[in-house]
Design a protein around this motif. Structure first.
Motif, PDB file in Angstrom:
ATOM      1  N   VAL A 171     -82.488  51.949  53.651  1.00 52.77           N
ATOM      2  CA  VAL A 171     -82.407  52.819  52.478  1.00 52.77           C
ATOM      3  C   VAL A 171     -80.950  53.220  52.284  1.00 52.77           C
ATOM      4  O   VAL A 171     -80.079  52.902  53.106  1.00 52.77           O
ATOM      5  N   PHE A 172     -80.682  53.937  51.195  1.00 50.40           N
ATOM      6  CA  PHE A 172     -79.337  54.392  50.880  1.00 50.40           C
ATOM      7  C   PHE A 172     -79.285  55.912  50.867  1.00 50.40           C
ATOM      8  O   PHE A 172     -80.252  56.583  50.484  1.00 50.40           O
ATOM      9  N   ILE A 173     -78.129  56.437  51.266  1.00 50.35           N
ATOM     10  CA  ILE A 173     -77.845  57.864  51.168  1.00 50.35           C
ATOM     11  C   ILE A 173     -76.655  58.016  50.226  1.00 50.35           C
ATOM     12  O   ILE A 173     -75.625  57.342  50.386  1.00 50.35           O
ATOM     13  N   GLU A 174     -76.798  58.873  49.248  1.00 53.33           N
ATOM     14  CA  GLU A 174     -75.682  59.087  48.321  1.00 53.33           C
ATOM     15  C   GLU A 174     -74.535  59.771  49.038  1.00 53.33           C
ATOM     16  O   GLU A 174     -74.716  60.743  49.758  1.00 53.33           O
ATOM     17  N   ALA A 175     -73.339  59.238  48.837  1.00 45.74           N
ATOM     18  CA  ALA A 175     -72.133  59.759  49.488  1.00 45.74           C
ATOM     19  C   ALA A 175     -71.153  60.233  48.419  1.00 45.74           C
ATOM     20  O   ALA A 175     -70.925  59.548  47.420  1.00 45.74           O
ATOM     21  N   SER A 176     -70.617  61.401  48.641  1.00 44.13           N
ATOM     22  CA  SER A 176     -69.607  61.917  47.708  1.00 44.13           C
ATOM     23  C   SER A 176     -68.281  61.190  47.942  1.00 44.13           C
ATOM     24  O   SER A 176     -68.010  60.691  49.043  1.00 44.13           O
ATOM     25  N   PHE A 177     -67.466  61.127  46.918  1.00 44.76           N
ATOM     26  CA  PHE A 177     -66.176  60.457  47.045  1.00 44.76           C
ATOM     27  C   PHE A 177     -65.138  61.186  46.221  1.00 44.76           C
ATOM     28  O   PHE A 177     -65.451  61.976  45.322  1.00 44.76           O
ATOM     29  N   SER A 178     -63.896  60.908  46.528  1.00 48.83           N
ATOM     30  CA  SER A 178     -62.767  61.462  45.780  1.00 48.83           C
ATOM     31  C   SER A 178     -61.884  60.308  45.329  1.00 48.83           C
ATOM     32  O   SER A 178     -61.872  59.233  45.948  1.00 48.83           O
ATOM     33  N   VAL A 179     -61.179  60.528  44.257  1.00 51.70           N
ATOM     34  CA  VAL A 179     -60.293  59.500  43.710  1.00 51.70           C
ATOM     35  C   VAL A 179     -58.885  59.749  44.235  1.00 51.70           C
ATOM     36  O   VAL A 179     -58.320  60.826  44.040  1.00 51.70           O
ATOM     37  N   GLU A 180     -58.352  58.765  44.930  1.00 48.46           N
ATOM     38  CA  GLU A 180     -57.011  58.851  45.488  1.00 48.46           C
ATOM     39  C   GLU A 180     -56.093  57.914  44.717  1.00 48.46           C
ATOM     40  O   GLU A 180     -56.442  56.755  44.470  1.00 48.46           O
ATOM     41  N   THR A 181     -54.929  58.408  44.339  1.00 46.04           N
ATOM     42  CA  THR A 181     -53.968  57.599  43.577  1.00 46.04           C
ATOM     43  C   THR A 181     -52.581  57.740  44.178  1.00 46.04           C
ATOM     44  O   THR A 181     -52.176  58.832  44.589  1.00 46.04           O
ATOM     45  N   GLY A 182     -51.868  56.633  44.210  1.00 50.14           N
ATOM     46  CA  GLY A 182     -50.464  56.655  44.582  1.00 50.14           C
ATOM     47  C   GLY A 182     -49.594  56.759  43.348  1.00 50.14           C
ATOM     48  O   GLY A 182     -50.074  56.776  42.212  1.00 50.14           O
ATOM     49  N   GLU A 183     -48.284  56.824  43.565  1.00 53.05           N
ATOM     50  CA  GLU A 183     -47.365  56.975  42.434  1.00 53.05           C
ATOM     51  C   GLU A 183     -47.439  55.768  41.506  1.00 53.05           C
ATOM     52  O   GLU A 183     -47.511  55.910  40.279  1.00 53.05           O
ATOM     53  N   ALA A 184     -47.432  54.560  42.071  1.00 54.57           N
ATOM     54  CA  ALA A 184     -47.507  53.351  41.242  1.00 54.57           C
ATOM     55  C   ALA A 184     -48.833  53.282  40.502  1.00 54.57           C
ATOM     56  O   ALA A 184     -48.888  52.867  39.335  1.00 54.57           O
ATOM     57  N   GLU A 185     -49.921  53.712  41.159  1.00 56.39           N
ATOM     58  CA  GLU A 185     -51.229  53.671  40.514  1.00 56.39           C
ATOM     59  C   GLU A 185     -51.306  54.680  39.372  1.00 56.39           C
ATOM     60  O   GLU A 185     -51.903  54.405  38.330  1.00 56.39           O
ATOM     61  N   ARG A 186     -50.691  55.832  39.541  1.00 56.99           N
ATOM     62  CA  ARG A 186     -50.700  56.834  38.450  1.00 56.99           C
ATOM     63  C   ARG A 186     -49.976  56.307  37.225  1.00 56.99           C
ATOM     64  O   ARG A 186     -50.412  56.512  36.086  1.00 56.99           O
TER      65      ARG A 186
END
Length: 329
Positions: A171-186
């Motif tokens: 089965v699956f368990i929902e996992a919370s996540f955060s968005v991480e960005t570097g300078e080049a990605e921004r």
């Protein structure tokens, strides 16, 4: 347990069950999944096409970071994954990004189903706990839902084992996540969000040019209004202003004025003719000097007389001097 019973059982545990996984998601896989979904919609002409891909990233204990992704090939109408294609692509990415490992897979669906459990079992050979990232179509996504502090149509799931009626199942368990960005990605995300218009500098430059043209147009209208009122007598004539306007108009190009164009062409032709005549005069002068020198050198000499060694030279010199005097009288 039959297939029908398996379909009836939910494959996602209740939200009260927490994952405890620290998951960070970078913008690149989000953009890749969105582009993949958009392309498949156009190709299949379906609002909800089947989309499948692999997730690449790093894992340190319970801390997972999803950095990149790539598409996967499927067989049997999406029931099985092309393992050879997956291994080849994974190895190619490994050569370019040695630190990235196979973390999980992604798909597009309203929610995980038994079909996703079957696909999940095919990824266990590459990762003991492959994560699942589901992109929910916008038509099925509630905009008010907050996911990892971001309003994104994405949900992450961690696989686990549930024991029910002395039987185990995935089965699956929902996992919370955060968005991480570097300078080049921004920078890249900001450029993409603005529609790839070539950067904000061009837009600012065009806006400045537009404002300058608009200001010039407004001032020209103001001057035209003043001149009209001065001619009509409703405005006081300012001779300094009128002289400045006359000088400004005289300095403007009048290419559309037919009389100006004819006069300009006439003056241009006169200047070109004068330059041509000057060149001819200079060439004639040079030619005249060459003719004079030729005549001096080839003119007939006086009869040579005497046997002295120095006589011919004297007569020759005298002959040249006589020719010179004759031709320059």
């Amino acid at each position: 347990m039959s297939a029908m019973e398996t379909d009836e059982l939910p494959v996602v545990l209740p939200s009260s069950t927490t994952s405890g996984l620290s998951l960070a998601l970078h913008p690149l896989p989000i953009l890749n999944i969105s582009e993949h979904l958009t392309r498949m919609r156009l190709q299949t002409r379906s609002s909800l096409p089947f989309v499948l891909g692999a997730l690449l990233g790093t894992q340190n204990g319970r801390e997972v970071e999803i950095v990149n992704s790539f598409e996967l090939a499927v067989e049997n109408d999406g029931e099985s994954v092309n393992q050879a294609f997956l291994v080849t692509r994974k190895e190619l990415y490994k050569q370019v990004f040695p630190s990235l490992e196979f973390i999980g897979w992604y798909t597009v669906a309203e929610r995980p189903t038994a079909k996703h459990i079957a696909l999940h079992d095919q990824f266990i050979v590459y990762s003991s706990t492959p994560l699942l990232l589901v992109m929910q179509p916008s038509t099925l996504f509630t905009s008010g839902t907050e996911i990892g502090g971001q309003s994104l149509p994405l949900k992450a799931y961690e696989p686990t084992i549930e024991i029910r009626d002395r039987k185990s199942r995935s089965v699956f368990i929902e996992a919370s996540f955060s968005v991480e960005t570097g300078e080049a990605e921004r920078i890249a995300v900001d450029w993409t969000a603005k529609g790839g218009e070539g950067g904000t500098s061009l837009e600012g430059h065009l806006q400045t040019q537009r404002a300058a043209v608009k200001m010039l147009h407004d001032r020209i209208l103001l001057l035209v209004k003043y001149v009209s009122e001065a001619i009509a007598g409703s405005a006081k004539k300012d001779h300094a202003t009128l002289r400045a306007l006359s000088a400004l108009i005289a300095s403007l190009p009048a290419s559309e004025n037919r009389g100006f164009r004819e006069e300009f062409d006439t003056e241009y032709e006169d200047v070109q003719l004068t330059a041509y005549l000057a060149s001819l005069t200079k060439s004639s002068n040079i030619l005249n000097e060459l003719v004079d020198r030729h005549l001096i050198l080839t003119s007939p000499r006086e009869e040579r007389g005497g046997g002295g060694g120095s006589g011919p030279r004297r007569r020759g010199l005298m002959g040249r001097q006589g020719d010179f005097d004759r031709f320059h009288m």
